[in-house]
Design a protein around this motif. Structure first.
Motif, mmCIF file in Angstrom:
data_model
loop_
_atom_site.group_PDB
_atom_site.id
_atom_site.type_symbol
_atom_site.label_atom_id
_atom_site.label_comp_id
_atom_site.label_asym_id
_atom_site.label_seq_id
_atom_site.Cartn_x
_atom_site.Cartn_y
_atom_site.Cartn_z
ATOM 1 N N ALA A 163 0.837 -1.206 0.000
ATOM 2 C CA ALA A 163 0.000 0.000 0.000
ATOM 3 C C ALA A 163 0.867 1.249 0.000
ATOM 4 C CB ALA A 163 -0.931 -0.020 1.216
ATOM 5 N N THR A 164 1.908 1.235 0.819
ATOM 6 C CA THR A 164 2.803 2.401 0.865
ATOM 7 C C THR A 164 3.490 2.591 -0.488
ATOM 8 O OG1 THR A 164 3.202 1.991 3.208
ATOM 9 C CG2 THR A 164 4.752 3.430 2.098
ATOM 10 N N LEU A 167 2.398 1.549 -3.450
ATOM 11 C CA LEU A 167 1.410 1.998 -4.439
ATOM 12 C C LEU A 167 1.053 3.460 -4.246
ATOM 13 C CD1 LEU A 167 -0.976 -1.082 -4.640
ATOM 14 C CD2 LEU A 167 0.639 -0.277 -6.376
ATOM 15 N N LEU A 168 0.914 3.874 -2.982
ATOM 16 C CA LEU A 168 0.616 5.295 -2.741
ATOM 17 C C LEU A 168 1.779 6.170 -3.196
ATOM 18 C CD1 LEU A 168 -1.141 5.225 0.757
ATOM 19 C CD2 LEU A 168 -2.154 5.841 -1.452
ATOM 20 N N GLY A 169 2.992 5.704 -2.948
ATOM 21 C CA GLY A 169 4.165 6.481 -3.399
ATOM 22 C C GLY A 169 4.204 6.571 -4.913
ATOM 23 N N TRP A 170 3.975 5.460 -5.631
ATOM 24 C CA TRP A 170 3.965 5.481 -7.093
ATOM 25 C C TRP A 170 2.816 6.352 -7.606
ATOM 26 C CZ3 TRP A 170 7.700 4.375 -10.212
ATOM 27 C CH2 TRP A 170 8.688 3.464 -9.808
ATOM 28 N N GLU A 171 1.663 6.275 -6.898
ATOM 29 C CA GLU A 171 0.522 7.093 -7.318
ATOM 30 C C GLU A 171 0.858 8.571 -7.187
ATOM 31 O OE1 GLU A 171 -2.901 9.562 -6.929
ATOM 32 O OE2 GLU A 171 -1.714 9.003 -5.191
ATOM 33 N N GLN A 172 1.508 8.942 -6.091
ATOM 34 C CA GLN A 172 1.877 10.357 -5.894
ATOM 35 C C GLN A 172 2.914 10.791 -6.925
ATOM 36 O OE1 GLN A 172 3.097 10.720 -1.822
ATOM 37 N NE2 GLN A 172 0.981 10.764 -1.036
ATOM 38 N N SER A 230 1.089 11.155 -10.204
ATOM 39 C CA SER A 230 0.288 12.380 -10.191
ATOM 40 C C SER A 230 1.176 13.601 -10.368
ATOM 41 C CB SER A 230 -0.481 12.459 -8.869
ATOM 42 O OG SER A 230 -1.263 13.611 -8.804
#
Length: 130
Positions: free
Chosen positions: A105-106, A108-113, A116
């Motif tokens: 999750a961390t 994926l959130l980092g890649w998502e940020q 973005s």
């Protein structure tokens, strides 16, 4: 004064007979006491032997019960240890799964940020150039 009188042979014979009866009774009593003493010694020996046998049997029974109790306690300890090992394994697996999920999750959130931010950068560059 008193007259000294001599016993007749009949009186002496009667007295000897009485003495012989008393001595015979005395011998009979002595034999009876000897018999009682032997019987008492035999009884004491038999009682001592019986008490020793009972004590040995009781010790054996107690030790057998203690061995059974020890065996039961060891079996219960083994069961508890097995259960604890399974619980511990389950907790380790749950911790590993939780850590894996948190890491994913961390990430994926980092890649998502990052995605973005790159997208915003590209949008701003295209606006700037137009």
């Amino acid at each position: 004064m008193q007259d000294n009188r001599c016993a007749t042979s009949e009186e002496v014979a009667l007295l000897r007979e009485r003495v012989a009866r008393v001595e015979g009774g005395h011998d009979h009593l002595r034999d009876g006491l000897d018999t009682l003493s032997r019987q008492f010694s035999d009884l004491r020996r038999d009682l001592t032997h019986s008490v020793a046998e009972n004590a040995a049997r009781t010790r054996h029974e107690i030790m057998a019960r203690v061995d059974d109790m020890s065996r039961d306690a060891q079996n219960r300890d083994a069961e508890v240890s097995d259960r604890l090992a399974r619980i511990e394994g389950g907790i380790r697996l749950a911790n590993w799964a939780m850590l894996t999920c948190i890491t994913l999750a961390t990430g994926l959130l980092g890649w998502e940020q990052m995605g973005s931010a790159v997208w915003r950068f590209l949008l701003s560059v295209t606006r700037f150039s137009s």
